[in-house]
Design a protein around this motif. Structure first.
Motif, PDB file in Angstrom:
ATOM      1  N   ASP A 185       0.816  -1.210   0.000  1.00  6.69           N
ATOM      2  CA  ASP A 185       0.000   0.000   0.000  1.00  6.69           C
ATOM      3  C   ASP A 185       0.855   1.268   0.000  1.00  6.69           C
ATOM      4  O   ASP A 185       0.586   2.205  -0.747  1.00  6.69           O
ATOM      5  CB  ASP A 185      -0.953   0.011   1.201  1.00  6.69           C
ATOM      6  N   TYR A 186       1.896   1.281   0.822  1.00 11.09           N
ATOM      7  CA  TYR A 186       2.774   2.443   0.891  1.00 11.09           C
ATOM      8  C   TYR A 186       3.439   2.698  -0.461  1.00 11.09           C
ATOM      9  O   TYR A 186       3.424   3.821  -0.968  1.00 11.09           O
ATOM     10  CB  TYR A 186       3.829   2.236   1.980  1.00 11.09           C
ATOM     11  N   MET A 187       4.042   1.662  -1.034  1.00 13.26           N
ATOM     12  CA  MET A 187       4.752   1.821  -2.306  1.00 13.26           C
ATOM     13  C   MET A 187       3.794   2.190  -3.435  1.00 13.26           C
ATOM     14  O   MET A 187       4.107   3.056  -4.258  1.00 13.26           O
ATOM     15  CB  MET A 187       5.499   0.543  -2.685  1.00 13.26           C
ATOM     16  N   SER A 188       2.646   1.527  -3.484  1.00 12.66           N
ATOM     17  CA  SER A 188       1.679   1.812  -4.554  1.00 12.66           C
ATOM     18  C   SER A 188       1.272   3.278  -4.532  1.00 12.66           C
ATOM     19  O   SER A 188       1.241   3.941  -5.563  1.00 12.66           O
ATOM     20  CB  SER A 188       0.439   0.937  -4.402  1.00 12.66           C
ATOM     21  N   LYS A 189       0.971   3.784  -3.351  1.00 15.25           N
ATOM     22  CA  LYS A 189       0.533   5.170  -3.221  1.00 15.25           C
ATOM     23  C   LYS A 189       1.647   6.151  -3.567  1.00 15.25           C
ATOM     24  O   LYS A 189       1.463   7.060  -4.372  1.00 15.25           O
ATOM     25  CB  LYS A 189       0.043   5.409  -1.796  1.00 15.25           C
ATOM     26  N   HIS A 190       2.811   5.965  -2.971  1.00 16.36           N
ATOM     27  CA  HIS A 190       3.889   6.932  -3.149  1.00 16.36           C
ATOM     28  C   HIS A 190       4.547   6.870  -4.521  1.00 16.36           C
ATOM     29  O   HIS A 190       4.866   7.903  -5.095  1.00 16.36           O
ATOM     30  CB  HIS A 190       4.914   6.786  -2.027  1.00 16.36           C
ATOM     31  N   LEU A 191       4.742   5.668  -5.042  1.00 17.57           N
ATOM     32  CA  LEU A 191       5.344   5.569  -6.375  1.00 17.57           C
ATOM     33  C   LEU A 191       4.379   6.045  -7.449  1.00 17.57           C
ATOM     34  O   LEU A 191       4.774   6.695  -8.411  1.00 17.57           O
ATOM     35  CB  LEU A 191       5.799   4.142  -6.661  1.00 17.57           C
ATOM     36  N   SER A 192       3.112   5.726  -7.270  1.00 21.38           N
ATOM     37  CA  SER A 192       2.106   6.163  -8.240  1.00 21.38           C
ATOM     38  C   SER A 192       2.063   7.691  -8.312  1.00 21.38           C
ATOM     39  O   SER A 192       2.053   8.270  -9.393  1.00 21.38           O
ATOM     40  CB  SER A 192       0.744   5.598  -7.867  1.00 21.38           C
ATOM     41  N   SER A 193       2.078   8.349  -7.160  1.00 26.74           N
ATOM     42  CA  SER A 193       2.057   9.813  -7.167  1.00 26.74           C
ATOM     43  C   SER A 193       3.392  10.375  -7.688  1.00 26.74           C
ATOM     44  O   SER A 193       3.413  11.424  -8.319  1.00 26.74           O
ATOM     45  CB  SER A 193       1.739  10.365  -5.777  1.00 26.74           C
ATOM     46  N   ILE A 202       5.120   5.598 -17.540  1.00 24.69           N
ATOM     47  CA  ILE A 202       5.777   4.852 -16.464  1.00 24.69           C
ATOM     48  C   ILE A 202       4.753   4.484 -15.397  1.00 24.69           C
ATOM     49  O   ILE A 202       4.761   3.365 -14.874  1.00 24.69           O
ATOM     50  CB  ILE A 202       6.944   5.658 -15.866  1.00 24.69           C
ATOM     51  N   LYS A 203       3.863   5.414 -15.075  1.00 21.90           N
ATOM     52  CA  LYS A 203       2.834   5.142 -14.080  1.00 21.90           C
ATOM     53  C   LYS A 203       1.950   3.984 -14.534  1.00 21.90           C
ATOM     54  O   LYS A 203       1.615   3.098 -13.738  1.00 21.90           O
ATOM     55  CB  LYS A 203       1.981   6.390 -13.840  1.00 21.90           C
ATOM     56  N   TYR A 204       1.586   3.956 -15.805  1.00 18.15           N
ATOM     57  CA  TYR A 204       0.776   2.879 -16.367  1.00 18.15           C
ATOM     58  C   TYR A 204       1.508   1.535 -16.234  1.00 18.15           C
ATOM     59  O   TYR A 204       0.919   0.540 -15.815  1.00 18.15           O
ATOM     60  CB  TYR A 204       0.482   3.205 -17.837  1.00 18.15           C
ATOM     61  N   ARG A 205       2.801   1.511 -16.545  1.00 14.54           N
ATOM     62  CA  ARG A 205       3.591   0.272 -16.414  1.00 14.54           C
ATOM     63  C   ARG A 205       3.683  -0.151 -14.954  1.00 14.54           C
ATOM     64  O   ARG A 205       3.632  -1.343 -14.636  1.00 14.54           O
ATOM     65  CB  ARG A 205       4.988   0.459 -17.006  1.00 14.54           C
ATOM     66  N   LEU A 206       3.825   0.815 -14.041  1.00 12.97           N
ATOM     67  CA  LEU A 206       3.873   0.499 -12.617  1.00 12.97           C
ATOM     68  C   LEU A 206       2.557  -0.125 -12.161  1.00 12.97           C
ATOM     69  O   LEU A 206       2.548  -1.132 -11.457  1.00 12.97           O
ATOM     70  CB  LEU A 206       4.175   1.747 -11.788  1.00 12.97           C
ATOM     71  N   LEU A 207       1.438   0.469 -12.560  1.00  6.23           N
ATOM     72  CA  LEU A 207       0.139  -0.080 -12.162  1.00  6.23           C
ATOM     73  C   LEU A 207      -0.065  -1.484 -12.721  1.00  6.23           C
ATOM     74  O   LEU A 207      -0.615  -2.359 -12.039  1.00  6.23           O
ATOM     75  CB  LEU A 207      -0.984   0.858 -12.606  1.00  6.23           C
ATOM     76  N   ASN A 208       0.384  -1.730 -13.953  1.00  6.26           N
ATOM     77  CA  ASN A 208       0.324  -3.082 -14.516  1.00  6.26           C
ATOM     78  C   ASN A 208       1.210  -4.041 -13.720  1.00  6.26           C
ATOM     79  O   ASN A 208       0.822  -5.175 -13.448  1.00  6.26           O
ATOM     80  CB  ASN A 208       0.748  -3.088 -15.991  1.00  6.26           C
ATOM     81  N   ALA A 209       2.392  -3.585 -13.358  1.00  6.38           N
ATOM     82  CA  ALA A 209       3.308  -4.420 -12.586  1.00  6.38           C
ATOM     83  C   ALA A 209       2.711  -4.768 -11.225  1.00  6.38           C
ATOM     84  O   ALA A 209       2.804  -5.916 -10.766  1.00  6.38           O
ATOM     85  CB  ALA A 209       4.649  -3.700 -12.420  1.00  6.38           C
ATOM     86  N   ILE A 210       2.088  -3.797 -10.578  1.00  7.10           N
ATOM     87  CA  ILE A 210       1.441  -4.048  -9.281  1.00  7.10           C
ATOM     88  C   ILE A 210       0.289  -5.035  -9.452  1.00  7.10           C
ATOM     89  O   ILE A 210       0.116  -5.951  -8.643  1.00  7.10           O
ATOM     90  CB  ILE A 210       0.970  -2.726  -8.642  1.00  7.10           C
ATOM     91  N   ASN A 211      -0.479  -4.886 -10.518  1.00  7.43           N
ATOM     92  CA  ASN A 211      -1.571  -5.810 -10.801  1.00  7.43           C
ATOM     93  C   ASN A 211      -1.045  -7.234 -10.967  1.00  7.43           C
ATOM     94  O   ASN A 211      -1.597  -8.186 -10.399  1.00  7.43           O
ATOM     95  CB  ASN A 211      -2.322  -5.355 -12.058  1.00  7.43           C
ATOM     96  N   GLN A 212       0.026  -7.384 -11.738  1.00  7.55           N
ATOM     97  CA  GLN A 212       0.608  -8.711 -11.935  1.00  7.55           C
ATOM     98  C   GLN A 212       1.164  -9.279 -10.633  1.00  7.55           C
ATOM     99  O   GLN A 212       0.990 -10.463 -10.330  1.00  7.55           O
ATOM    100  CB  GLN A 212       1.724  -8.636 -12.977  1.00  7.55           C
ATOM    101  N   ALA A 213       1.838  -8.451  -9.846  1.00  3.92           N
ATOM    102  CA  ALA A 213       2.406  -8.899  -8.575  1.00  3.92           C
ATOM    103  C   ALA A 213       1.296  -9.294  -7.597  1.00  3.92           C
ATOM    104  O   ALA A 213       1.408 -10.305  -6.897  1.00  3.92           O
ATOM    105  CB  ALA A 213       3.287  -7.813  -7.974  1.00  3.92           C
ATOM    106  N   ASP A 214       0.212  -8.508  -7.552  1.00  2.43           N
ATOM    107  CA  ASP A 214      -0.921  -8.849  -6.692  1.00  2.43           C
ATOM    108  C   ASP A 214      -1.497 -10.208  -7.064  1.00  2.43           C
ATOM    109  O   ASP A 214      -1.778 -11.040  -6.211  1.00  2.43           O
ATOM    110  CB  ASP A 214      -2.025  -7.794  -6.793  1.00  2.43           C
ATOM    111  N   TYR A 215      -1.672 -10.421  -8.363  1.00  3.40           N
ATOM    112  CA  TYR A 215      -2.236 -11.682  -8.843  1.00  3.40           C
ATOM    113  C   TYR A 215      -1.317 -12.848  -8.475  1.00  3.40           C
ATOM    114  O   TYR A 215      -1.767 -13.861  -7.953  1.00  3.40           O
ATOM    115  CB  TYR A 215      -2.452 -11.629 -10.353  1.00  3.40           C
TER     116      TYR A 215
END
Length: 140
Positions: free
Chosen positions: A82-90, A98-111
């Motif tokens: 949660d901390y990384m998702s919020k701070h890196l996204s902002s 880059i933000k789009y790739r990060l969100l995709n990476a988080i989605n894949q990691a969550d899965y």
């Protein structure tokens, strides 16, 4: 000395674990999977050091990009998600690609983290082979 799939290392990370790891190219944390662990000691004088005092290196394959690198800077994925998702996204608001790739990476990691999609792995002194699946439902 290298790892095997049944080992638990002093820092608690294992091959196949989902983590946040610092990328070499930009120094930012990114979600990834540990694919190999090494505790090679750089200084020959320190061969008598206890395992807890040795520096562990991790080969990380990053989600959302076709990159991997060795690093010693690894954090537990769930604990910092949660901390990384919020701070890196902002942090990447000014860089939408880059933000789009990060969100995709988080989605894949969550899965991968939720489904325990790690299927098999073997490791020896010279190589590591592994297989896993990730979510193919990327953020549109």
């Amino acid at each position: 000395m290298t790892s095997n799939s049944l080992s638990t290392f002093p820092d608690g990370f294992n091959i196949g674990d989902i983590t946040w790891a610092r990328r070499n190219q930009d120094g930012m944390y990114w979600p990834g999977r540990i694919t190999f662990i090494s505790n090679n000691v750089i200084d020959a004088v320190s061969t008598q050091i206890n395992l807890q005092e040795q520096m562990w290196s991790y080969l990380i394959e990053y989600f959302g990009c076709n990159q991997s690198n060795w690093t010693t800077d690894v954090l537990p994925y769930r604990q910092y998600r949660d901390y990384m998702s919020k701070h890196l996204s902002s942090h990447y608001d000014a860089h939408p690609q880059i933000k789009y790739r990060l969100l995709n990476a988080i989605n894949q990691a969550d899965y991968a983290n939720m489904n325990g999609s790690f299927h098999s792995m073997k490791s020896d002194n010279s190589s590591s082979s592994y297989s896993y699946t990730t979510n193919q439902n990327y953020i549109p």
